[in-house]
Design an enzyme around this catalytic site. Sequence first.
Site, PDB file in Angstrom:
ATOM      1  N   TYR A  34     -23.330  20.878  11.281  1.00  0.00           N
ATOM      2  CA  TYR A  34     -22.910  22.266  11.229  1.00  0.00           C
ATOM      3  C   TYR A  34     -23.118  23.502  11.653  1.00  0.00           C
ATOM      4  O   TYR A  34     -23.998  23.477  12.946  1.00  0.00           O
ATOM      5  CB  TYR A  34     -22.940  22.414   9.430  1.00  0.00           C
ATOM      6  CG  TYR A  34     -24.568  22.979   9.433  1.00  0.00           C
ATOM      7  CD1 TYR A  34     -25.241  21.810   9.922  1.00  0.00           C
ATOM      8  CD2 TYR A  34     -24.599  24.097   9.027  1.00  0.00           C
ATOM      9  CE1 TYR A  34     -26.749  22.716   9.584  1.00  0.00           C
ATOM     10  CE2 TYR A  34     -25.946  24.808   8.494  1.00  0.00           C
ATOM     11  CZ  TYR A  34     -27.331  23.945   9.020  1.00  0.00           C
ATOM     12  OH  TYR A  34     -28.663  24.165   8.490  1.00  0.00           O
ATOM     13  N   LYS A 145     -28.064  21.181  14.979  1.00  0.00           N
ATOM     14  CA  LYS A 145     -28.044  21.765  13.807  1.00  0.00           C
ATOM     15  C   LYS A 145     -26.862  20.239  12.872  1.00  0.00           C
ATOM     16  O   LYS A 145     -26.025  20.454  12.637  1.00  0.00           O
ATOM     17  CB  LYS A 145     -26.983  22.918  13.651  1.00  0.00           C
ATOM     18  CG  LYS A 145     -27.279  24.081  12.907  1.00  0.00           C
ATOM     19  CD  LYS A 145     -26.490  25.553  12.878  1.00  0.00           C
ATOM     20  CE  LYS A 145     -25.805  25.778  12.192  1.00  0.00           C
ATOM     21  NZ  LYS A 145     -27.776  26.418  10.759  1.00  0.00           N
TER      22      LYS A 145
HETATM   23  N1  PDD Z   1     -29.393  28.620   8.945  1.00  0.00           N
HETATM   24  N2  PDD Z   1     -33.688  27.635  12.643  1.00  0.00           N
HETATM   25  C1  PDD Z   1     -33.021  27.030  11.136  1.00  0.00           C
HETATM   26  C2  PDD Z   1     -33.559  26.188  11.213  1.00  0.00           C
HETATM   27  C3  PDD Z   1     -31.755  27.667  10.653  1.00  0.00           C
HETATM   28  O1  PDD Z   1     -31.259  26.419   9.632  1.00  0.00           O
HETATM   29  C4  PDD Z   1     -31.361  28.349  11.359  1.00  0.00           C
HETATM   30  C5  PDD Z   1     -30.384  28.959  10.253  1.00  0.00           C
HETATM   31  C6  PDD Z   1     -31.825  29.115  12.153  1.00  0.00           C
HETATM   32  C7  PDD Z   1     -30.663  30.921  12.398  1.00  0.00           C
HETATM   33  O2  PDD Z   1     -30.260  30.217  13.006  1.00  0.00           O
HETATM   34  P1  PDD Z   1     -28.881  31.782  13.095  1.00  0.00           P
HETATM   35  O3  PDD Z   1     -29.319  32.904  13.294  1.00  0.00           O
HETATM   36  O4  PDD Z   1     -27.467  31.365  13.999  1.00  0.00           O
HETATM   37  O5  PDD Z   1     -28.272  31.505  11.252  1.00  0.00           O
HETATM   38  C8  PDD Z   1     -33.096  29.009  13.153  1.00  0.00           C
HETATM   39  C9  PDD Z   1     -28.857  28.749   8.159  1.00  0.00           C
HETATM   40  C10 PDD Z   1     -28.011  29.488   8.094  1.00  0.00           C
HETATM   41  C11 PDD Z   1     -27.711  27.581   7.062  1.00  0.00           C
HETATM   42  O6  PDD Z   1     -28.808  26.689   7.193  1.00  0.00           O
HETATM   43  O7  PDD Z   1     -27.494  28.433   6.277  1.00  0.00           O
END
Ligand code: PDD
Length: 280
Positions: A34, A145
């Site tokens: 995702y 992700k």
């Molecule tokens: N999550 N690390 C993890 C484990 C995360 O799930 C996320 C973000 C980040 C930060 O990544 P970014 O700055 O690209 O949003 C780091 C999203 C927001 C979520 O799972 O909803």
Amino acid sequence: MENKIVYLNGDYLPLPEAKVSVLDRGFLFGDGIYEVIPSYSGHLFHLDDHLQRLENSLAGIRLANPHTRLEWQAIFTPLLDANYDQYIYLQITRGTADKRDHAFPDNVPATVFAMCSNIVPLASLNTGIKAISMDDTRWAFCNIKAITLLGNILHRQLAIEQGCAEALLVKDGYLVEGAASNVFAVVDGVLCTPPKTNKILSGITRDVILELAKKNNIAYREDNITFANIKAVTELWVTSSIREIVPIVELDGTVIGEGSPGPVWHTMYNILQAYKQTLL
Ligand code: PDD
């Protein structure tokens, strides 16, 4: 259920009508990835960086990218409302095979789902949040992700049950990241965040903050944060696309710094807000 319009496999339809099969591999195996992409006043933030990470995640699970970057942008645009700060949630799974089998199916199109939600600013942003630390029990590919988020949600839920907003994860003696965020610490006046490895998700917000630190002559380094020395940090933040930069003022019941958002956080928060305006 909200009646907003969402995207599913080529169609735009009201959310209650968006349905996938129980044989979808996302449902059966968590076999998918995702993205979460912020949009400020209708402008997708660092879209290319998000689409690059999407490509990396797809390559990481050996799933072909079903769309070009221009096609992705065209898919997201009708979902956006320029009157709000929002985020696109995009999910791609390995599709629906005709039976449950761990092995990849042949010639099955990916399931592509996208929806848009408003960003609701964190009420406690200006006072800071509490966090607890715990051993990181997730898998070995945290750089992907993946929708398989059971580890992350169990960590976050434990934090919430203890009156905290985030869980900070410790692996091999180092603070790696939050349950759904990256982590930054100010150590001896230097802004510090763990290097990009398979132990963390390579956050887009993280990268933007490092770029802004560089441009604004804020001392920073990408380095491991030793958990045993956590009492020496004067500021601790978590970052993500939905929450931006959030100061942590208490960890495991111990006050961090002065117990309020620190000066480096204030500076970086203002720099980030100004930078967002330049992209509109
Ligand atoms: N999550 N690390 C993890 C484990 C995360 O799930 C996320 C973000 C980040 C930060 O990544 P970014 O700055 O690209 O949003 C780091 C999203 C927001 C979520 O799972 O909803």
